[in-house]
Design a protein around this motif. Structure first.
Motif, PDB file in Angstrom:
ATOM      1  N   TYR A  98     -16.534  25.257 -87.391  1.00 49.01           N
ATOM      2  CA  TYR A  98     -16.507  23.787 -87.386  1.00 49.01           C
ATOM      3  C   TYR A  98     -15.063  23.275 -87.483  1.00 49.01           C
ATOM      4  N   ALA A  99     -14.253  23.939 -88.276  1.00 57.37           N
ATOM      5  CA  ALA A  99     -12.848  23.520 -88.399  1.00 57.37           C
ATOM      6  C   ALA A  99     -12.120  23.652 -87.067  1.00 57.37           C
ATOM      7  N   MET A 100     -12.371  24.767 -86.344  1.00 54.21           N
ATOM      8  CA  MET A 100     -11.740  24.954 -85.032  1.00 54.21           C
ATOM      9  C   MET A 100     -12.213  23.894 -84.029  1.00 54.21           C
ATOM     10  N   GLN A 101     -13.513  23.616 -84.021  1.00 48.37           N
ATOM     11  CA  GLN A 101     -14.044  22.599 -83.113  1.00 48.37           C
ATOM     12  C   GLN A 101     -13.474  21.205 -83.423  1.00 48.37           C
ATOM     13  N   ALA A 102     -13.322  20.900 -84.711  1.00 49.68           N
ATOM     14  CA  ALA A 102     -12.729  19.609 -85.092  1.00 49.68           C
ATOM     15  C   ALA A 102     -11.301  19.507 -84.591  1.00 49.68           C
ATOM     16  N   ALA A 156      -7.311   8.164 -82.312  1.00 43.95           N
ATOM     17  CA  ALA A 156      -8.337   8.700 -81.423  1.00 43.95           C
ATOM     18  C   ALA A 156      -8.711  10.119 -81.823  1.00 43.95           C
ATOM     19  N   GLY A 157      -7.714  10.942 -82.253  1.00 42.50           N
ATOM     20  CA  GLY A 157      -8.006  12.306 -82.692  1.00 42.50           C
ATOM     21  C   GLY A 157      -8.881  12.340 -83.925  1.00 42.50           C
ATOM     22  N   GLU A 158      -8.568  11.474 -84.898  1.00 41.63           N
ATOM     23  CA  GLU A 158      -9.374  11.424 -86.118  1.00 41.63           C
ATOM     24  C   GLU A 158     -10.811  11.032 -85.805  1.00 41.63           C
ATOM     25  N   LYS A 159     -10.966  10.102 -84.899  1.00 41.45           N
ATOM     26  CA  LYS A 159     -12.316   9.646 -84.552  1.00 41.45           C
ATOM     27  C   LYS A 159     -13.106  10.759 -83.864  1.00 41.45           C
ATOM     28  N   ALA A 160     -12.440  11.530 -82.960  1.00 44.45           N
ATOM     29  CA  ALA A 160     -13.139  12.608 -82.257  1.00 44.45           C
ATOM     30  C   ALA A 160     -13.474  13.767 -83.179  1.00 44.45           C
ATOM     31  N   ALA A 161     -12.612  14.070 -84.153  1.00 50.02           N
ATOM     32  CA  ALA A 161     -12.838  15.216 -85.044  1.00 50.02           C
ATOM     33  C   ALA A 161     -13.797  14.906 -86.178  1.00 50.02           C
ATOM     34  N   ALA A 162     -14.072  13.642 -86.424  1.00 49.90           N
ATOM     35  CA  ALA A 162     -14.891  13.259 -87.581  1.00 49.90           C
ATOM     36  C   ALA A 162     -16.257  13.941 -87.598  1.00 49.90           C
ATOM     37  N   PRO A 163     -17.038  14.010 -86.487  1.00 43.28           N
ATOM     38  CA  PRO A 163     -18.358  14.660 -86.555  1.00 43.28           C
ATOM     39  C   PRO A 163     -18.258  16.144 -86.929  1.00 43.28           C
ATOM     40  N   TYR A 164     -17.272  16.841 -86.371  1.00 40.97           N
ATOM     41  CA  TYR A 164     -17.137  18.269 -86.652  1.00 40.97           C
ATOM     42  C   TYR A 164     -16.698  18.505 -88.099  1.00 40.97           C
TER      43      TYR A 164
END
Length: 432
Positions: A405-409, A307-315
């Motif tokens: 972007y890295a922090m948001q991801a 779930a984390g990988e999926k949420a961070a993918a756009p950022y």
């Protein structure tokens, strides 16, 4: 007080439980418990009548079709029963009575008429309509012409009186009818029929005896005595049925009392047993909950990173795009700086040539070379300025946008993992 109640309960259980169990074990009424027998009355007809009867336990059954192990003295009347509607409110009726009024001898495949010992079967709807009456006790089916002819009449060699006459001496009178558990009052028509049969028997015997007065008187006396015996037997049967009904009601009353006392005793035991039952139920529920929690935890731990990988993918995609853009600006700056350096070198070369020509006196050509050198130098300065802008833009994207972007991801991944697994540890700051 509790001791007295306990002894009373034990006494009631000892004396009434067998009766209660007997009542509970009453099976449904069925003609399978009945068999064809000759009517238990004197008859002077040439066509003797059959009846369906129930053999009491302990007597040898003449029919191989009767199931002696499952038939009892009482049976449970069907709800749709339309004949013995005067039975008790609980629907139980004497099996002998049920066989007599609601069953008919069965005609087997290889027989022209029913025989003694044949199995019995339920009356058809047309026969039921003939034997119903307003009292709810039913009419004898063998006395109804529409019913008796196909099922209850059987041809025999002769009547009892004719047999006596042919032997030359009077024989024993026919046996009195066995008592029935019926609550119906004795029928006057039935007495008249029996009387007429007795008179007919006497006349036949008188004719066979060729005017022997003593034999005629004796036979007539026996015939009328049989009427008296039959009437007494019917009355005895009626009284016995009433007594049996009263005894049955008494047993049922005792059974209801016992049931209420047992129910009260059960409610007294509930406060003692309920805490233990609740405690055991809670422990079982806790054990089950722990197992379910462990399984759920294992599933959450396995699915949280996904779930984390999926949420961070756009950022992360935006961060990569920003890094690519910064690289493009840096490359464009490098290209411009290279071209500016080349133009600056060419300008210096031209200035050197212009100085040589000026020394030789070639003023015009020297001035042209100097102008060209100045143009190339200016162009090199402009390219250097543009390259500096590109370098600053690339550095701004690299220093600001990419880390953001890295922090948001990282934050998006942590939020998604916490939603799946609340025990997820916070993520470390991203390394850029």
């Amino acid at each position: 007080m509790q001791s007295a109640v306990g002894w009373l309960l034990l006494a009631l259980v000892y004396y009434l439980v067998p009766a209660a169990l007997a009542l509970r074990s009453t099976r449904n009424c069925s003609c399978d418990c009945c068999q064809a027998e000759f009517l238990r009355e004197a008859s002077a007809d040439t066509n003797n009548r059959l009846q369906c009867a129930y053999a009491q336990p302990g007597l040898q059954s003449a029919s191989p079709y009767r199931d002696m192990n499952t038939c009892g003295n009482l049976c449970k009347r069907a709800v749709a029963d339309k004949v013995l509607t005067a039975a008790s409110a609980v629907g139980e009726v004497d099996t002998e009575r049920f066989c007599f009024f609601e069953c008919a001898p069965r005609l087997l495949a290889d027989e022209d008429e029913p025989k003694q010992g044949n199995p019995c079967e339920p009356l058809v709807d047309a026969a039921i309509a003939e034997v119903r009456d307003d009292t709810g006790n039913g009419l004898p089916p063998m006395e109804q012409a529409a019913v008796a002819l196909p099922h209850f009449l059987v041809a025999r060699a002769g009547t009892h009186a004719e047999t006596v006459a042919s032997a030359g001496s009077p024989g024993p009178a026919p046996a009195a009818a066995e008592p029935w558990s019926s609550l119906k009052e004795p029928s006057p028509d039935r007495f008249a029929m029996i009387t007429q049969q007795a008179v007919d028997s006497a006349k036949v015997a008188a004719n066979a005896a060729s005017g022997n007065g003593l034999k005629i008187q004796e036979l007539a006396s026996r015939a009328f005595n049989s009427v008296t015996v039959a009437a007494a037997a019917v009355e005895d049967a009626r009284r016995a049925a009433l007594e049996a009904h009263a005894a049955e009601q008494k047993v049922r009353t005792f059974h209801e009392v016992l049931k209420r006392m047992m129910k009260k005793r059960a409610f007294m035991v509930i406060p003692q047993e309920l805490p233990g039952i609740i405690g055991r139920a809670r422990e079982e529920a806790k054990t089950m909950a722990r197992k379910m929690a462990a399984a759920t935890k294992k599933e959450m731990v396995a699915s949280a990173p996904k779930a984390g990988e999926k949420a961070a993918a756009p950022y992360r995609a935006a961060m990569q795009s920003a890094a690519d853009t910064a690289a493009q600006y840096a490359k464009a700056g490098d290209d411009l700086a290279g071209q500016a350096k080349m133009f600056y070198a060419q300008a210096q070369t031209l200035e050197g040539q212009a100085g040589v020509q000026m020394a030789r006196g070639w003023t015009v050509s020297a001035r042209k070379l100097d102008q060209k050198a100045q143009f190339l130098a200016g162009k090199a300065v402009a390219m250097n300025k543009q390259a500096s802008v590109y370098f600053k833009t690339s550095k701004a994207i690299t220093d600001t946008n990419v880390p953001e972007y890295a922090m948001q991801a990282s934050q998006a991944a942590y939020s998604a993992e916490v939603m799946v697994n609340p025990d997820t540890a916070p993520a470390l700051p991203p390394i850029i």
